[in-house]
Design an enzyme around this catalytic site. Structure first.
Site, PDB file in Angstrom:
ATOM      1  N   HIS A  20       0.822  -1.203   0.000  1.00  0.00           N
ATOM      2  CA  HIS A  20       0.000   0.000   0.000  1.00  0.00           C
ATOM      3  C   HIS A  20       0.860   1.259   0.000  1.00  0.00           C
ATOM      4  CE1 HIS A  20      -4.157  -1.655   1.101  1.00  0.00           C
ATOM      5  NE2 HIS A  20      -3.379  -2.716   0.941  1.00  0.00           N
ATOM      6  N   ASP A 113      -5.421   6.219   2.428  1.00  0.00           N
ATOM      7  CA  ASP A 113      -5.723   4.879   1.941  1.00  0.00           C
ATOM      8  C   ASP A 113      -7.165   4.565   2.300  1.00  0.00           C
ATOM      9  OD1 ASP A 113      -5.880   1.993   1.684  1.00  0.00           O
ATOM     10  OD2 ASP A 113      -3.690   1.970   1.693  1.00  0.00           O
TER      11      ASP A 113
END
Length: 458
Positions: A20, A113
């Site tokens: 990520h 995120d």
């Protein structure tokens, strides 16, 4: 002094794992190259482990996940980590915003995120813009959207599964969290479904893909959310070369010697090597490792296999010596350098989204061996939608992929008419990836649109 309107300041907040962090730091570099001030906020644990330094383009700052000494591994499991990440992360993100408020460049927007929707609540608490960033492919996000809104009911009772904008899916094509009752998978499913709990309050929704790669999925999801596709998020030197000195992601949680792989590849002829890597998380059984080893050897192609130090004991005894010059086994490798090397003819992959977009961006054919989470859906697209590879079949009796299947899939990609077609398709997708991030491409225009709207509202 440069005014805030001229140069808005964004905090980019990734979920704290390598897969990520990489796409979000690349997006940060792209924004910085276009005139925004970008600060990447990583956890204290990751900062202490990697000791990253702020560069001229992207600054580094920290928040806490509540496990500063050990991160996720010290939490006792994902079901314990997520609540503490939210509680302590929210508090320390607020403190970070306050710290920057006292500088000449206060924060204007939190790009978070999507796996951490609480960051949007913090942004709104401080009167800031909030941009959700989906690190996974659009098709997977849309599957989760359908589950979250009960448009796709669980458990799955009938097949094939029909979702607008997606190919017909079988259970093995769905993200693994959807079809499992395992405790940790249920926790992960809760995390990915929570991405949508407050997303209607987000000012922007960014997706790590490019339009032509998933046009039907993007069109379908755009009917419920205004999406901006901004990918592929791969270092610029491998694509459009428009971001200066952008040769690597820049934050690697594993140290490695990059010369070992490149020196070995330099001795091999074009298209002769199978590159094998299952990412930074996947753990295979000893039996599966043996089947991969035998399948590679039996294929008679050269192979470069990344086996993490924690997995080495699972290799068949004497396999390294047995392989000789045919194979090289390393604990880690500079994946982009390897995939861009002309000696590599095929990528044998776990179908992680970052690895897949790297292969697509560099025109490398694939053998797909998905393991969990979104990888199963990505594997479906690799074989049946983009047609850039072959997906292995699992033996129903043993639950593993046997050596004969591995050898067969490698040969299908590397040889014959099917291999030729796959190689041509891989080249096509590379050209489309270059087009997307190039000047005036869909992703380039979307990034400019994001920046323009941000400037108008700050």
């Amino acid at each position: 002094m440069e005014s805030k309107v001229d140069k808005p300041h964004v905090i980019v907040l990734p979920y704290p794992i390598q897969g990520h962090i990489n796409p979000m730091i690349q997006f940060s570099k792209r924004l910085a190259s276009k005139g925004l001030k970008a600060t990447l906020a990583i956890t204290v644990f990751i900062s202490n482990t990697m000791k990253p330094e702020s560069s001229g383009s992207v600054q580094i700052d920290t928040i806490s996940d509540g496990y500063d000494a050990g991160g996720l591994a010290a939490s006792g499991g994902i079901q314990y980590y997520l609540p503490r990440l939210e509680a302590i992360g929210s508090k320390t993100l607020g403190e970070l915003i306050i710290k920057h408020k006292k500088t000449s460049h206060p924060i204007d927007c939190i790009i978070y995120d999507a796996a951490m929707p609480w960051a949007l609540d913090v942004a709104k608490q401080f009167g800031l813009q909030g941009a959700a960033f989906f690190t996974q492919m659009c098709a997977v996000n849309y599957i989760y959207y359908n589950v979250h809104h009960k448009l796709l009911n669980l458990p799955i009772c009938s097949t094939p599964i029909s979702i607008p904008g997606l190919p017909l899916l079988q259970p093995r094509d769905l993200p693994s969290f959807i079809c499992s009752s395992e405790g940790s998978y249920i926790a992960y499913l809760g995390r990915v479904l929570n991405q949508f709990k407050n997303i209607d309050k987000a000012d922007f929704i960014l997706v790590n893909t490019f339009y032509k790669l998933e046009n039907e999925a993007v069109d379908s999801m755009s009917k419920v959310y205004p999406l901006l596709t901004i990918g592929p998020t791969v270092p610029s030197v491998y694509l459009d070369k428009r971001v200066e000195n952008d040769k690597a992601y820049g934050l690697d949680l594993i140290d490695f010697n990059s010369s070992t792989s490149s020196d070995w590849l330099s001795t091999k002829y074009p298209g002769s090597v199978i590159y094998v890597s299952f990412g930074s998380v996947t753990s295979l059984s000893s039996k599966q490792m043996e089947e991969i080893a035998r399948g590679l050897n039996n294929s008679n192609f050269y192979f470069l296999w990344v086996v993490r130090a924690s997995e080495e004991a699972k290799l068949p005894k004497g396999f390294k010596e047995e392989s000789g010059e045919k194979g090289l086994i390393v604990n880690w490798s500079p994946q982009l350098d390897v995939l861009s090397n002309e000696a590599v003819g095929c990528f044998f992959s776990h179908c992680g989204w970052n690895s897949t977009t790297e292969a697509l961006s560099l025109g490398v054919p694939m053998v797909a061996m998905p393991q969990w989470t979104d990888q199963t859906t990505v594997g479906k697209y690799i074989e049946d939608v983009w047609k850039v590879g072959v997906r292995v079949k699992i033996d129903d009796d043993s639950g593993i992929v046997n050596r004969e299947e591995i050898e067969s899939c490698i040969r299908q990609v590397m040889e014959g008419e099917r291999g030729k077609e796959i190689k041509e398709n891989a080249k096509k997708w590379r050209e489309l990836a270059l087009e997307a991030v190039g000047e005036g491409g869909t992703s380039d225009r979307n990034i400019d649109e994001f920046m323009s709207k941000l400037r108008r509202t700050t």
